[in-house]
Design an enzyme around this catalytic site. Structure first.
Site, PDB file in Angstrom:
ATOM      1  CB  ALA A  47      -0.432  -0.039   1.216  1.00 57.58           C
ATOM      2  CG  ASP A 239      -3.554  -3.552   1.361  1.00 53.61           C
ATOM      3  OD1 ASP A 239      -2.809  -4.730   1.592  1.00 53.61           O
ATOM      4  OD2 ASP A 239      -2.675  -3.474   0.045  1.00 53.61           O
ATOM      5  CE  LYS A 250      -1.972 -10.015  -0.638  1.00 55.95           C
ATOM      6  NZ  LYS A 250      -2.736  -9.602  -2.515  1.00 55.95           N
TER       7      LYS A 250
HETATM    8  O1  MRU Z   1      -1.263  -6.790  -3.513  1.00 54.42           O
HETATM    9  P1  MRU Z   1       0.144  -6.576  -2.429  1.00 54.42           P
HETATM   10  O2  MRU Z   1       0.905  -7.051  -2.762  1.00 54.42           O
HETATM   11  O3  MRU Z   1       0.344  -5.486  -2.862  1.00 54.42           O
HETATM   12  O4  MRU Z   1      -0.499  -6.270  -0.693  1.00 54.42           O
HETATM   13  C1  MRU Z   1       0.000  -6.177   0.011  1.00 54.42           C
HETATM   14  C2  MRU Z   1      -0.200  -6.314   0.964  1.00 54.42           C
HETATM   15  O5  MRU Z   1      -1.415  -6.840   1.215  1.00 54.42           O
HETATM   16  C3  MRU Z   1       0.494  -5.038   2.232  1.00 54.42           C
HETATM   17  O6  MRU Z   1       0.092  -6.328   3.382  1.00 54.42           O
HETATM   18  C4  MRU Z   1      -0.457  -4.704   2.866  1.00 54.42           C
HETATM   19  O7  MRU Z   1      -0.047  -3.608   1.306  1.00 54.42           O
HETATM   20  C5  MRU Z   1       0.847  -3.445   3.402  1.00 54.42           C
HETATM   21  S1  MRU Z   1       2.079  -3.327   2.851  1.00 54.42           S
HETATM   22  C6  MRU Z   1       2.709  -1.848   3.668  1.00 54.42           C
END
Ligand code: MRU
Length: 355
Positions: A47, A239, A250
């Protein structure tokens, strides 16, 4: 420091996360369209990193624009914002960053006597400021969150909320890094995080890079390890966090949170304030990205499922606030009831800004 993304004279340079852990390859975006593709294809992901990438995308688009009037440039800024906003729907940092760049642009564009070259430079400066602020926010989260983790033992994380998901240091992994830097003897269990394998490929890669002992496990293994008493705490990123404290992260995070509660294990979320979306009332209102079925049907180019079977591939899930022990932000630690603690912290932030 791991160079997730950076502004260069040639364009915005990204470490290609689809190639890790086996290859360290960089790609340079020379247009905002390139940046949009890089976000959509998850060459950059996570994110906070997505947010700053979009900001740099707008700075790049404006910098490369041939517009000779503010009116024409404004139309281009709207187009860029729209294209970048359509890349991924769940991480609110994307929309937060685009709005911040648009607001900056319109504030500059309305200034008497300002020139287009001056606007270009100031937007580059703003995107760079967001990059620097992101690293500082991660360090501050680390300082708050390190206090919550055990002084010794195993911590579980899901997906990658590390340096690779931010401009450096990380949110959840930043907290782990900070605890280790302060002397905690922590080793990490990284859920592999099917189907994209952010845990196996990225979390393991970056923690080993820092000398933090890391063990990868399949997504269906953590319950059993919790039952054996082998996990002291769980920490993940986010996110989008709704106004009531529900957390989108995720896919698979929800299952881990429920298991943690069942076993009396604290479940922490670390995220910058820009991940909190007070305009979204609950987790049910958070848009969940559905990704290509091929990410599930194929592994390393090889088909794993029979032709004709149905496929689900939601990229995120929502963990209700009742499973979240605390949310670590760069301003401090939020505890339930979250709507109230967010309001109190926002008031404190506003007071500090006034002083
Ligand atoms: O699909 P992605 O790899 O962008 O998903 C990322 C995540 O779910 C992370 O846990 C979230 O963005 C936090 S990152 C500091």
């Amino acid at each position: 420091m791991i160079p997730t993304l950076e502004w260069t004279k040639e364009g915005v340079r990204f470490l290609d996360q689809t190639k890790l852990p086996l290859e360290e390859i960089y790609v340079t975006a020379t247009s905002y369209d390139d940046v949009a593709t890089i976000i959509r294809d998850m060459i950059v992901r996570g994110a906070p990193a997505i947010g700053v990438s979009a900001a740099m995308g707008i700075a790049l688009g404006v910098d490369r624009s041939k517009a000779t009037s503010i009116d024409d440039l404004s139309k281009e800024v709207e187009k860029m914002s729209d294209v970048l906003a359509k890349t991924r729907p769940t991480a609110v940092n994307l929309f937060w960053a685009i709005e911040r760049m648009r607001a900056k642009y319109y504030a500059l564009a309305s200034m008497e006597g300002i020139t287009i070259p001056q606007i270009k430079q100031k937007l580059i400066d703003e995107a760079q400021r967001m990059y620097d602020e992101d690293i500082q926010a991660c360090k501050d989260m680390g300082a708050f969150g390190a206090e919550l983790l055990p002084k010794e033992g195993t911590v579980l994380t899901h997906c990658n909320a590390g340096a690779l998901a931010t401009c450096g240091y990380g949110t959840a992994l930043g907290v782990i890094r900070a605890a280790v830097e302060r002397g905690a003897k922590i080793d990490v269990l990284a859920d592999e995080t099917r189907p994209y394998l952010q845990g196996a490929r990225l979390t393991a890669w970056e923690l080993l890079h820092d000398g933090i002992k890391t063990t990868v496990l399949c997504d269906n293994m953590s319950g059993s390890l919790m039952r054996q008493g082998r996990i002291k705490a769980v920490i993940v990123g986010a996110d989008r966090i709704a106004a009531n404290g529900d957390v989108a992260n995720k896919i698979g995070t929800y299952s881990v949170a429920v298991l943690a509660k069942e076993h009396g294990i604290p479940f922490y979320v670390a995220a910058p304030w820009s991940t909190i979306d007070v305009a979204t009332a609950t987790g049910d209102d958070i848009p969940i990205e559905q990704r290509d079925a091929r990410e599930v049907t194929h592994s390393n180019g090889k088909q794993m499922t029979p032709n004709g079977c149905g496929i689900e591939n939601p990229a995120f899930d929502v963990t209700p606030a009742k499973y979240v022990t605390a949310i670590v932000t760069e301003k401090g630690v939020l505890r339930a009831p979250y709507a109230e603690s967010m309001r109190t912290m926002m008031d404190e932030i506003a007071e500090t800004a006034k002083a």
